[in-house]
Structures are given as C-alpha cells and as structure tokens.
Design an enzyme around this catalytic site. Sequence first.
Site, short mmCIF file in Angstrom:
data_model
loop_
_atom_site.label_atom_id
_atom_site.label_comp_id
_atom_site.label_asym_id
_atom_site.label_seq_id
_atom_site.Cartn_x
_atom_site.Cartn_y
_atom_site.Cartn_z
N GLY A 1 -0.94 4.34 15.04
CA GLY A 1 0.43 5.40 14.57
C GLY A 1 0.80 7.19 14.08
O GLY A 1 -0.51 7.50 14.75
N SER A 2 1.18 7.50 13.03
CA SER A 2 0.81 8.60 13.13
C SER A 2 -0.26 9.78 12.43
O SER A 2 -0.32 10.84 12.75
CB SER A 2 2.00 9.13 12.02
OG SER A 2 3.09 9.00 12.04
N THR A 3 -1.34 8.22 11.78
CA THR A 3 -2.65 8.91 11.53
C THR A 3 -3.23 9.49 12.95
O THR A 3 -4.36 10.40 13.03
CB THR A 3 -3.31 7.98 10.95
OG1 THR A 3 -2.92 7.30 11.56
CG2 THR A 3 -2.70 7.45 9.24
N PHE A 4 -2.68 9.17 14.02
CA PHE A 4 -3.60 9.60 14.76
C PHE A 4 -3.10 11.12 15.60
O PHE A 4 -4.00 11.64 15.83
CB PHE A 4 -3.43 8.93 16.28
CG PHE A 4 -4.17 9.05 17.20
CD1 PHE A 4 -5.51 8.51 17.00
CD2 PHE A 4 -3.27 9.35 18.81
CE1 PHE A 4 -5.95 8.33 18.18
CE2 PHE A 4 -4.53 10.18 19.56
CZ PHE A 4 -5.55 9.55 19.39
N LYS A 5 -2.26 11.59 15.01
CA LYS A 5 -1.47 13.47 14.77
C LYS A 5 -2.98 13.76 14.95
O LYS A 5 -2.94 14.90 15.17
CB LYS A 5 -0.19 13.34 14.57
CG LYS A 5 0.25 12.59 14.94
CD LYS A 5 1.91 12.84 14.00
CE LYS A 5 3.41 11.92 14.59
NZ LYS A 5 4.09 11.80 14.13
#
Length: 419
Positions: free
Chosen positions: A320-324
Amino acid sequence: MTKKVKLRSIVIGGVFTLLFVILVGRLYWVQVVNGAELLTKAEKLWADNKKIPAVRGAILDAKGNVLAEDAPAFTVALVPQTIHELHMESDVSKGLAAILSPGNGAAALEEKIMNLLNKKKDDGSYFPQVEVRNEGWKIDAETADKVKELMSQLQAKNPDKKKYPSVGIVLIQDHKRYYPGNNLASHVLGYTDKDGKPAMGLEKQLDQYLKGEEGYLKGFETDAHGVELPDSKPEYKPAVNGDNVRLTIDKNIQFYIENALQKVNEQFHPVSMSAIAVDPKTMEILGMANTPDFNPNRYWDINKTSDLINHAIASQYEPGSTFKLVTLAGAVEEGKFNPNDIYQSGTIQVPGRTLHDHNNVGWGKISYMEGLKRSSNVAFVKLGYEMLGKQKLDDYISKFGFGAKTGIDLQGRSPGSCG
C-alpha cells in the site's frame, strides 16, 4: 498278593523313573541348549537401564518473564485386576471421565475407560497396567489433584484396605511444556506435542538450544525386588538441561497488541489480522500477533489447522502507501525529487489503466512536497514510473529487501514477490 505289590512297585518306580528322565531332559534343555539365550534375557532383566530426561530450556521475554517452561505433569494409569476385584469399574470410569473430559465428552470417555478395564491379553488375563490416553496423558497438577481426590473417595469405600492399598488408579509423574500466558505470542512460540517434540514456532526453530541432552544409568543390576546387587557396576551419564532463550519480544507490548486485535476482531470479524511492533532503531521484534490464534497448552483445540499459521511471516501482502517511501528514497538518491516542482494531481495514465489520487479529482496543480504530504498517488507514479524508470525502481525495490526473506528466526517465512 505279592505279585500285585510287585506290579504296583514296578509301575510306581516306572512313573518316578519317567518323571526323573523328563526332569533331567528339561534341565539339559534349559541349561545347555537354551542356556546362553536365557542368560542373556536374565541379564537384561537384572540390568536396569534408566533414561534420565533433560529439562527443556525456558523461553523468556526481553525482560526475563517466562513465556514457556517445563512443568510437572501426571499420566493417569489403571490397574484393571484391582478395579475388577473391588467391583469399582463404574465408579472409576464415571469419576475419571467427569474430571478428564468434563461436559459433552464425558460419556464417550467413560465408555473408553470401561473398554480399557475390560481389555484382556491373549491368555485371558487383564493387562497389568493401562494408561488413559490421550485425555489422561500428561495432565497438569490441578487436574491431578482432582484425580487424587477421587482416589481418596474411592479408597473410603474400599472394603479391604490392607489387601488393596490403592483402588487401582495410578498417577505416573512426568513433565510437560507449559505456556503460562496461554494464547499469548502463540504463533511466535509455537508448541511441543505430548511426546515433547517441537512442532512449530521458536520451539522448533531453536530446538537445538532448548532440548538439552538426555542422560542414562546403565548396568544397574538389581534382584527380583529391585534392590541393587553389591557387585553391579553402573555407568552413569548425567542429563544436560537445555539452555534458556531470551527473546526481543516484550510481554507487555505483546499483550497490548493482542488485546487491540481481539477488540477489532470482536467488532468486525475479519478472516485474519496481523500486527508487528518493532524497535525502529534496531528493527528488533517487540511484538507479533495474529488472529485467529490458539492456546499452545491445548494446541489440538482449534477450529481449523489454518489457525496455526503465522500470517505475519507466512502470507504476502500488498504494502500500500507505505511503499511510497521506497519510491521517494530512490528519487531522492538519484536527484529526481525537487520538492518545489509542480505537477497536475488527480489522474495519470499508465499502460492499460488510469490511476487516481485517493480523492479521485486531486487538488489541482500542486508541488511535489504538497503531493508528498497528501500521499498523492499521481505524484509517486510520476517519481517512480516516469522519472526513475522501471529498471532503477526495480533496483531500489530489491535493495530494500522486497522479494527476499527477512531472516527472522521463525520457520514458514514467505519471501514475497515483486511484480
């Protein structure tokens, strides 16, 4: 008359002679023909070889609190002959069933115990001793106390206490693995089965350190009453107890994680949940929990075998957004990220589909710093896909460890995948 006496004497003499010949023949057969074999068997009976079990090491949390340890246990055994002679078959079966399998399982266990009491060997005699497995195998001290109370009650009914000093119930002392926190950190700890074999979790992963080394006492020669013979030369090797293992898990943090998961589970009833707490400076695991979980003390009481899976390490999840953070780190490292540059938020076209920001329409033309604050999907697609490019982005994904095992000390780890 004299002839009759002579005939009788001849017959009697012949019988005694025949018996003597049979006796001598039997002695020859035992001492000469089978002598060596019987001597070997006798020596095996005389020499009492005893195994000395090692105490399995304890598993401790970061502060020394016990999460798993060996504890006293007892196995329930029966002496069928004594119980039948006392006519206590029904009392014993009903009493033990109520203690060892209270509730709906009592009737089935009562029948099982009665079958054990009535089971006979090929020669028609009762077995000298039978164990009540699995219900009476390695029970805890609390349950053993209830069995002792039953034994006292039945002993009060014993009509001949001198001939029958016990009522045919025996408690064999043993030990078993005990988890004082019950379900606490169950997927991390794993469990050992009733044979003492580690089945999963750290119990299996760290077994070489925990198990210790069994000792023995060999050549301990005894007479028929178990008394040591004066000329016996026993060989003794002491057991080496297993090492204690201290984890990075903090019992209090683990408790808070599990409590939080349980509240969410009761409210929303998801298929499963996982939570991991780490020290951000060292990446030490401070807590790891899953739902559904299980009680290692009663590992067989599960709804399905998948309840034993540690999804925190065995399952794959989209980050999810943690991968950003990976995309941002690569863009910064390559000098592609300029916080003041402007881009059009809202939507962006990629091969095969259109991607949106989480509010679909975006915020108009904004800076990349503003996009970072708002976790704009479009901003990170432009940074990763357009600026870094596929090859560079793949390199940074690999450098951050995606697609590889974490190296955590647990079995069943999934390496993940990068698509």
